[in-house]
Motif scaffolding. Sequence first.
Motif, short mmCIF file in Angstrom:
data_model
loop_
_atom_site.label_atom_id
_atom_site.label_comp_id
_atom_site.label_asym_id
_atom_site.label_seq_id
_atom_site.Cartn_x
_atom_site.Cartn_y
_atom_site.Cartn_z
N LYS A 31 34.27 -38.10 2.83
CA LYS A 31 33.86 -39.21 1.96
C LYS A 31 32.93 -40.17 2.68
O LYS A 31 32.86 -40.21 3.91
CB LYS A 31 35.11 -40.00 1.51
N LYS A 244 28.44 -29.92 -1.94
CA LYS A 244 29.83 -29.68 -1.54
C LYS A 244 29.94 -28.40 -0.71
O LYS A 244 30.61 -28.37 0.32
CB LYS A 244 30.68 -29.56 -2.82
N ARG A 289 25.13 -44.77 -8.58
CA ARG A 289 24.92 -44.20 -9.91
C ARG A 289 24.88 -42.69 -9.81
O ARG A 289 24.22 -42.16 -8.92
CB ARG A 289 23.56 -44.64 -10.48
N TYR A 290 25.54 -42.01 -10.75
CA TYR A 290 25.36 -40.56 -10.82
C TYR A 290 23.92 -40.29 -11.20
O TYR A 290 23.35 -40.96 -12.05
CB TYR A 290 26.30 -39.96 -11.87
N GLN A 291 23.32 -39.30 -10.54
CA GLN A 291 21.89 -39.08 -10.66
C GLN A 291 21.54 -37.93 -11.58
O GLN A 291 22.40 -37.14 -11.95
CB GLN A 291 21.31 -38.82 -9.27
N SER A 292 20.26 -37.85 -11.90
CA SER A 292 19.77 -36.77 -12.74
C SER A 292 18.64 -36.04 -12.04
O SER A 292 17.76 -36.69 -11.46
CB SER A 292 19.25 -37.35 -14.06
N ARG A 294 16.26 -34.76 -13.30
CA ARG A 294 14.99 -34.96 -13.99
C ARG A 294 14.07 -35.89 -13.21
O ARG A 294 12.88 -35.96 -13.47
CB ARG A 294 15.25 -35.56 -15.38
N TYR A 295 14.66 -36.66 -12.27
CA TYR A 295 13.84 -37.59 -11.50
C TYR A 295 13.36 -36.97 -10.19
O TYR A 295 12.72 -37.63 -9.39
CB TYR A 295 14.63 -38.87 -11.21
#
Lengths: 299, 294
Positions: A31, A244, A289-292, A294-295
């Motif tokens: 973590k 992971k 923030r959980y990311q995407s 798409r960026y």
Amino acid sequence: MTRHFVASQMRTVDQVGVEERAARLSSRSIKKGAKVQGLRLAVAMMDLTSLEGRDTAGRIQSLCRKAMVPLPGSDVPHVAAVCVYPPLVSVAKRALGRSGVHVAAVATYFPSGQAQLSERLDEVRRTVAAGADEIDMVINRNAFLAGDHAQVFDEIAACKEACGKAHLKVILETGELVTYDNVRRASLIAIEAGADFIKTSTGKVTPAATLPVTLVMLETIRDHYIRTGKMVGMKPAGGIRTAKDALRYLIMVKETLGDAWLSPDWFRFGASTLLNDVLLQLEKERTGRYQSDRYLSLP
Amino acid sequence: MAKAPERITVRKTYKLFIGGAFPRSESGRYTVARDDKGAPVANVCRASRKDLRDAVVAARKAQEGWAKRTAFNRGQILYRMAEMLESRSAVFEAALTAATGLSAKAAEGEVGAAVDRLVWYAGWADKFPQFMGTTNPVASAHFNFTFPEATGVVVAFASEGSALLGLVSAIAPVIVSGNSVVVVVSGPAPTVAMELAEVLATSDLPGGVVNILTGLRDELAPHAARHMDVDGILCVGADDATRKLIGVEAAESVKRVHFEDDGDLSHWHDEARQSPYLIVPFVELKTAWHPMGM
């Protein structure tokens, strides 16, 4: 000589033990700070790979830009190397300049290796001449499976010689070797024949890299190090797609070989889509923030 | 002859609905659903932010294929959902009565209205693009037209006043245009929502188009609003603080945000709760210029 050595010294692999150990190591959770450190290390250890029939000069140039600056506007380190087919080595070399990112190329008629030895060696020499810093060769699986280990040994040694100053990574293609005993035997042959790295797979055969297979190879490297004091690198490749997964491999390296191997000089990931997932997780840790994806640019 | 032993009832485990499957919460947490008198009804999963993350991944994966289906086919599938709900109406009436204390008559009314609402939106699937699309007069040799497209992945915080009709009213207008949705159910009857998940799972609806999480709104809303891979947030019955939080956090990735008032069952029975204008908040109006007369 080789055949005698391998037959007399190799112990058989405890299949159940290896699988249990790999499963136990992969159940650990990392973590926060340690996770960020591990992910950054994973980026620095990556051989960003594109081995497609549709690779064009343009695609390789954009791959190289991504290799040098994986996440613009951040301090994420550059990857270790870009891995391409021989005809694209000069393109990659030009694009990477003096960035410190190496050019790795798959030679010896990758992925099957089905060509005369002279042709394979010729390809290695041509690829090194074109500027490759690292050569990923495939072993002669048909000779290995037919039991002609001496031939496999001699071919690897010949490739090593043809490489000159370039580093040699030897791909065992473990997905075709069937048993852990074979994986250990092939690892030993490659190490004895002068490999700088041993590598699991081409990525063109399933199963590719798995944790138990990697553990067998790491333990072979460890045993060789204890016996001779010589370090050999390890490169799992194919099928490693998530951050992971990457952390699980790093845990296994640390537990099996220790901190000395936790460096791009001694451990690499062969991957194409892994980088984006690692970047997503790094951004998640940085921003909360959980990311995407798409960026992000395409792998 | 020996007397047969008394049967032990087999009780249902209420899990989450993600990507067409029914996983438990990765967190292992649960809450106790209680009826209107405070008696426990069942243990239900309390979804964590990681469950939300997994659901968004499933929704993202499903969305493109769902939007690519023909409008007619999406309508057929919404209609199929109505069929499956109708055939299980007795189960839902019993669940509503047990979980919320509704009278048998009121429960029957709610299930019937939920079925009708699905049918109503099913009909709009291949009609709303004509209704919302336009041809625009322009001063050049172009045929200029505007048409609606799905926004993408929407997280919906469903009604806490109506367990079934409110839930269906949150799902149907969002998915009919080709969005996928992650519904967070925080109301008093989460068991009813998971019964609906079983209906969805058998309605030819591709896995991941609708995902249902039971959990706490206050816990999940900030994570949903911050998530960069979510394109829209529908929140039914949010207080001012929640509206502000969602609005501020959603701005980072420029999400579409839409709030609706919540209410009791009569509020949801109202004709005004079904409208093609409820499809509008989660569509993108795109305009094309097509050369002509050249």
